[in-house]
Design a protein around this motif. Sequence first.
Motif, PDB file in Angstrom:
ATOM      1  N   LEU A 124       0.918  -1.139   0.060  1.00  0.00           N
ATOM      2  CA  LEU A 124      -0.171   0.189  -0.082  1.00  0.00           C
ATOM      3  C   LEU A 124       0.770   1.177   0.092  1.00  0.00           C
ATOM      4  O   LEU A 124       0.402   2.443  -0.572  1.00  0.00           O
ATOM      5  N   SER A 125       2.015   1.059   0.307  1.00  0.00           N
ATOM      6  CA  SER A 125       3.089   2.359   0.437  1.00  0.00           C
ATOM      7  C   SER A 125       3.403   2.530  -1.189  1.00  0.00           C
ATOM      8  O   SER A 125       3.379   3.797  -1.458  1.00  0.00           O
ATOM      9  N   ARG A 138      -8.110  -4.967   5.231  1.00  0.00           N
ATOM     10  CA  ARG A 138      -8.704  -3.971   6.172  1.00  0.00           C
ATOM     11  C   ARG A 138      -7.869  -2.873   6.150  1.00  0.00           C
ATOM     12  O   ARG A 138      -8.498  -1.537   6.203  1.00  0.00           O
ATOM     13  N   LEU A 139      -6.477  -2.771   6.426  1.00  0.00           N
ATOM     14  CA  LEU A 139      -5.835  -1.571   6.247  1.00  0.00           C
ATOM     15  C   LEU A 139      -6.031  -0.894   4.846  1.00  0.00           C
ATOM     16  O   LEU A 139      -6.150   0.535   4.893  1.00  0.00           O
ATOM     17  N   SER A 140      -6.294  -1.525   3.710  1.00  0.00           N
ATOM     18  CA  SER A 140      -6.557  -0.555   2.387  1.00  0.00           C
ATOM     19  C   SER A 140      -7.993  -0.028   2.752  1.00  0.00           C
ATOM     20  O   SER A 140      -8.104   1.216   2.276  1.00  0.00           O
ATOM     21  N   ALA A 141      -8.795  -0.660   3.169  1.00  0.00           N
ATOM     22  CA  ALA A 141     -10.159  -0.010   3.568  1.00  0.00           C
ATOM     23  C   ALA A 141     -10.235   1.128   4.465  1.00  0.00           C
ATOM     24  O   ALA A 141     -10.923   2.012   4.270  1.00  0.00           O
ATOM     25  N   GLY A 182      -5.828  -1.324  -3.107  1.00  0.00           N
ATOM     26  CA  GLY A 182      -5.100  -2.432  -3.407  1.00  0.00           C
ATOM     27  C   GLY A 182      -5.882  -3.491  -3.368  1.00  0.00           C
ATOM     28  O   GLY A 182      -6.801  -3.659  -2.799  1.00  0.00           O
ATOM     29  N   THR A 183      -5.420  -4.542  -4.408  1.00  0.00           N
ATOM     30  CA  THR A 183      -5.825  -6.082  -4.355  1.00  0.00           C
ATOM     31  C   THR A 183      -5.023  -6.887  -3.721  1.00  0.00           C
ATOM     32  O   THR A 183      -3.926  -6.897  -3.958  1.00  0.00           O
ATOM     33  N   PHE A 184      -5.681  -7.864  -2.910  1.00  0.00           N
ATOM     34  CA  PHE A 184      -5.119  -9.015  -2.171  1.00  0.00           C
ATOM     35  C   PHE A 184      -5.396 -10.229  -2.233  1.00  0.00           C
ATOM     36  O   PHE A 184      -6.548 -10.487  -2.348  1.00  0.00           O
ATOM     37  N   ILE A 185      -4.480 -11.141  -2.599  1.00  0.00           N
ATOM     38  CA  ILE A 185      -4.995 -12.518  -2.877  1.00  0.00           C
ATOM     39  C   ILE A 185      -4.104 -13.448  -2.100  1.00  0.00           C
ATOM     40  O   ILE A 185      -2.914 -13.310  -1.634  1.00  0.00           O
ATOM     41  N   GLU A 186      -4.808 -14.332  -1.320  1.00  0.00           N
ATOM     42  CA  GLU A 186      -4.415 -15.505  -0.630  1.00  0.00           C
ATOM     43  C   GLU A 186      -3.817 -16.586  -1.366  1.00  0.00           C
ATOM     44  O   GLU A 186      -4.571 -17.112  -2.069  1.00  0.00           O
TER      45      GLU A 186
END
Length: 270
Positions: A65-66, A89-92, A98-102
């Motif tokens: 996110l930085s 959660r941090l993005s929101a 940001g898009t995050f994938i597990e």
Amino acid sequence: MNEYFDANRRRWDELVPIHERSDFYRAHDFRNGAVVLNNLERGEVGDVTGKTLLHLQCHFGLDTLSWARLGATVTGVDFAPAAVESARRLSAETGVPGTFIESDIYSLPGKLNGQFDIVFTSYGALIWLPDIARWARVAARYVRPGGFLYLAEMHPFTGIFENEPWVTDFQIAYPYFTPEEPLTFDEGGSYADPDARTEHTLTHEWPHPVGAVVTALIDAGLRIEFLHEFPFTVYQAFPFMKRSGDGYWRLPEHAESVPLLYSIKATKPA
């Protein structure tokens, strides 16, 4: 192999909330508008405005996110469910997109399509991967023609030395070359908070020599633009290190003699 990954995943899931609230990760600073990347990677990656960036092994998304805060369109990947949940959660919370994938790295081609201007990974990522050649093939797959992979990593030479709190100078304790079986550790706490109480203490690691990393990237079709080595690190890797005025940690003795970090930029021909 799954037993090793499962143990590591349990450990990292437990570490996420510990790291979120630690001073080490500066999540509070990020929430207040800071960019928490180091000058090293910011300078070597360069301007990311308008670029797409894939962050492999992103933990809970602070660096990812930085990069977004600096103008990139970012996607982060991590194998720990708690890390991905925290990153989202941090993005929101901050409004930084940001898009995050597990996913673990090796399974990522089944979960993510497309290519990126920059594929980024950093600091303590590679030791969790048993097959460095396969990692390089997956990473290279996501670099668009004309784009590049950037890696900033702890120098594997530092990994051969004991780093328990009682050491006062270098003592060789571990192999430099990748062993057939992983190095197994059973330790509580965390590098971000040594006093934290943890239940899942077992981890499995695979050191990778610099030569193996470079060769894997070349074999994956990338061209090495630079390999830099540095006599400092971004955290206190050994208890006898001292922080210098530029914010990096250095050795009070052997100051310019030991490689502590390295970085690689590797491009995909257009």
